[in-house]
Design an enzyme around this catalytic site. Structure first.
Site, short mmCIF file in Angstrom:
data_model
loop_
_atom_site.label_atom_id
_atom_site.label_comp_id
_atom_site.label_asym_id
_atom_site.label_seq_id
_atom_site.Cartn_x
_atom_site.Cartn_y
_atom_site.Cartn_z
N HIS A 5 31.52 -22.36 -20.73
CA HIS A 5 31.69 -21.29 -21.74
C HIS A 5 33.15 -20.95 -21.98
O HIS A 5 33.62 -19.93 -21.44
CB HIS A 5 31.01 -20.01 -21.24
CG HIS A 5 29.52 -20.06 -21.17
ND1 HIS A 5 28.72 -19.66 -22.21
CD2 HIS A 5 28.69 -20.43 -20.17
CE1 HIS A 5 27.45 -19.79 -21.86
NE2 HIS A 5 27.41 -20.26 -20.63
N GLU A 58 34.30 -19.52 -24.41
CA GLU A 58 34.34 -18.27 -25.18
C GLU A 58 34.41 -17.04 -24.29
O GLU A 58 34.70 -15.95 -24.79
CB GLU A 58 33.11 -18.19 -26.12
CG GLU A 58 31.76 -17.95 -25.46
CD GLU A 58 31.10 -19.22 -24.90
OE1 GLU A 58 31.79 -20.25 -24.77
OE2 GLU A 58 29.89 -19.16 -24.59
N GLY A 65 23.57 -19.13 -24.35
CA GLY A 65 22.49 -18.15 -24.37
C GLY A 65 21.29 -18.76 -23.69
O GLY A 65 21.39 -19.23 -22.55
N GLU A 66 20.19 -18.81 -24.39
CA GLU A 66 18.97 -19.39 -23.83
C GLU A 66 18.37 -20.32 -24.90
O GLU A 66 17.90 -19.85 -25.94
CB GLU A 66 18.02 -18.25 -23.44
CG GLU A 66 16.69 -18.71 -22.92
CD GLU A 66 16.82 -19.75 -21.81
OE1 GLU A 66 17.53 -19.51 -20.83
OE2 GLU A 66 16.22 -20.83 -21.97
N SER A 67 18.41 -21.61 -24.61
CA SER A 67 18.06 -22.58 -25.64
C SER A 67 16.59 -22.53 -26.04
O SER A 67 16.25 -22.82 -27.19
CB SER A 67 18.43 -24.00 -25.18
OG SER A 67 17.72 -24.34 -24.01
N ARG A 89 18.51 -29.31 -18.54
CA ARG A 89 18.68 -27.86 -18.45
C ARG A 89 18.79 -27.41 -16.99
O ARG A 89 18.17 -28.02 -16.11
CB ARG A 89 17.49 -27.14 -19.10
CG ARG A 89 17.43 -27.34 -20.60
CD ARG A 89 16.27 -26.55 -21.21
NE ARG A 89 16.40 -25.13 -20.97
CZ ARG A 89 15.45 -24.36 -20.48
NH1 ARG A 89 14.26 -24.87 -20.18
NH2 ARG A 89 15.66 -23.08 -20.30
N ARG A 149 24.14 -21.09 -15.35
CA ARG A 149 22.86 -21.81 -15.48
C ARG A 149 23.02 -22.96 -16.48
O ARG A 149 22.26 -23.13 -17.43
CB ARG A 149 21.73 -20.86 -15.93
CG ARG A 149 21.52 -19.72 -14.94
CD ARG A 149 20.24 -18.98 -15.22
NE ARG A 149 19.08 -19.79 -14.88
CZ ARG A 149 17.99 -19.89 -15.63
NH1 ARG A 149 17.90 -19.24 -16.77
NH2 ARG A 149 16.99 -20.64 -15.25
N CYS A 185 27.09 -24.70 -23.75
CA CYS A 185 25.98 -24.42 -22.83
C CYS A 185 24.62 -24.56 -23.54
O CYS A 185 24.22 -25.67 -23.86
CB CYS A 185 26.19 -23.07 -22.16
SG CYS A 185 25.27 -22.94 -20.63
N1 GLN Z 1 19.97 -22.22 -19.06
C1 GLN Z 1 20.17 -21.95 -20.45
C2 GLN Z 1 19.26 -22.79 -21.34
O1 GLN Z 1 18.61 -23.66 -20.87
C3 GLN Z 1 21.61 -22.16 -20.86
C4 GLN Z 1 22.49 -21.17 -20.17
C5 GLN Z 1 23.69 -20.72 -20.95
O2 GLN Z 1 23.83 -20.95 -22.16
N2 GLN Z 1 24.53 -20.01 -20.26
O3 GLN Z 1 19.24 -22.58 -22.51
#
Ligand code: GLN
Length: 204
Positions: free
Chosen positions: A184, A186, A50-52, A111, A141, A82
């Site tokens: 990923h 999943e 997701g997005e950390s 990241r 990403r 991720c």
């Molecule tokens: N770029 C995202 C982050 O820094 C991670 C990307 C992902 O989980 N697909 O959290």
């Protein structure tokens, strides 16, 4: 552990449903976890992609960091994919200044390490710990494991046939009861990484 384990998926942000589907396909009980009290009944925890930075903000808001850190220190098996890898890292490169992690994994996670032009890519990755056949790995990403401590086992690095240089780019690691991948599993149908994590949970 004789009975089938119950595995929580941290459900504050990210691809929760995909992990639940993969875990259920492996035959275990999978439950979304949003609140500290829901952490009490699980045998292992998955932290999704997701997005950390967002995950950090929401984990602070939901008072999750203290219980998560103490469960990690007490040996609860955790797997991060991720953004989840970033959440398990002791240190982050290119994070937000106020970004927090659960920690425990003695790595520096960089990241968005693969640059904008290759935000997403897929490769066939050798991961001997899950079998001879390459794992089709999807990177979005993705972070890179920039450095590791003495007790961290490297499970996969991007093959030099892909990178065309000799810098090692580590994308899957294990340390004690912690497992993390930059990619990923999943969102594919290959269940071997989830199965590896379930084996870790069973033997914890
Ligand atoms: N770029 C995202 C982050 O820094 C991670 C990307 C992902 O989980 N697909 O959290």
């Amino acid at each position: 552990m004789s009975k089938s384990p119950t595995i929580g998926v941290l459900a504050i942000q990210g691809d929760v449903r995909e992990h639940i589907t993969s875990l259920q396909a492996c035959g275990v009980t999978a439950v979304p976890v949003k609140r500290p009290d829901q952490l009490e009944s699980i045998d292992g925890l998955v932290i999704p992609g997701g997005e950390s930075t967002t995950m950090s903000i929401l984990a602070v808001k939901n008072n999750l960091f203290d219980p998560l850190r103490s469960l990690q220190r007490n040996g609860l098996p955790m797997y991060g994919s991720c953004a989840g890898l970033i959440m398990l890292a002791n240190r982050i490169a290119d994070g937000r200044s106020d970004q927090q992690t659960i920690g425990g994994l003695d790595i520096v996670a960089r990241r968005n390490a693969f640059g904008r032009q290759v935000d997403s890519f897929e490769i066939d990755l050798p991961i001997p710990a899950v079998g001879e056949e390459d794992f089709h790995a999807v990177f979005i990403r993705a972070p890179l494991v920039e450095s590791i401590g003495d007790h961290v086992e490297v499970l996969a690095s991007i093959p030099t046939s892909v990178t065309h240089d000799d810098t090692e780019r580590i994308v899957a690691v294990r340390q004690g009861n912690l497992l993390a991948t930059s990619f990923h599993p999943e969102i594919t149908t290959d269940l071997r990484i989830h199965q590896l994590f379930i084996d870790m949970v069973r033997s914890a």
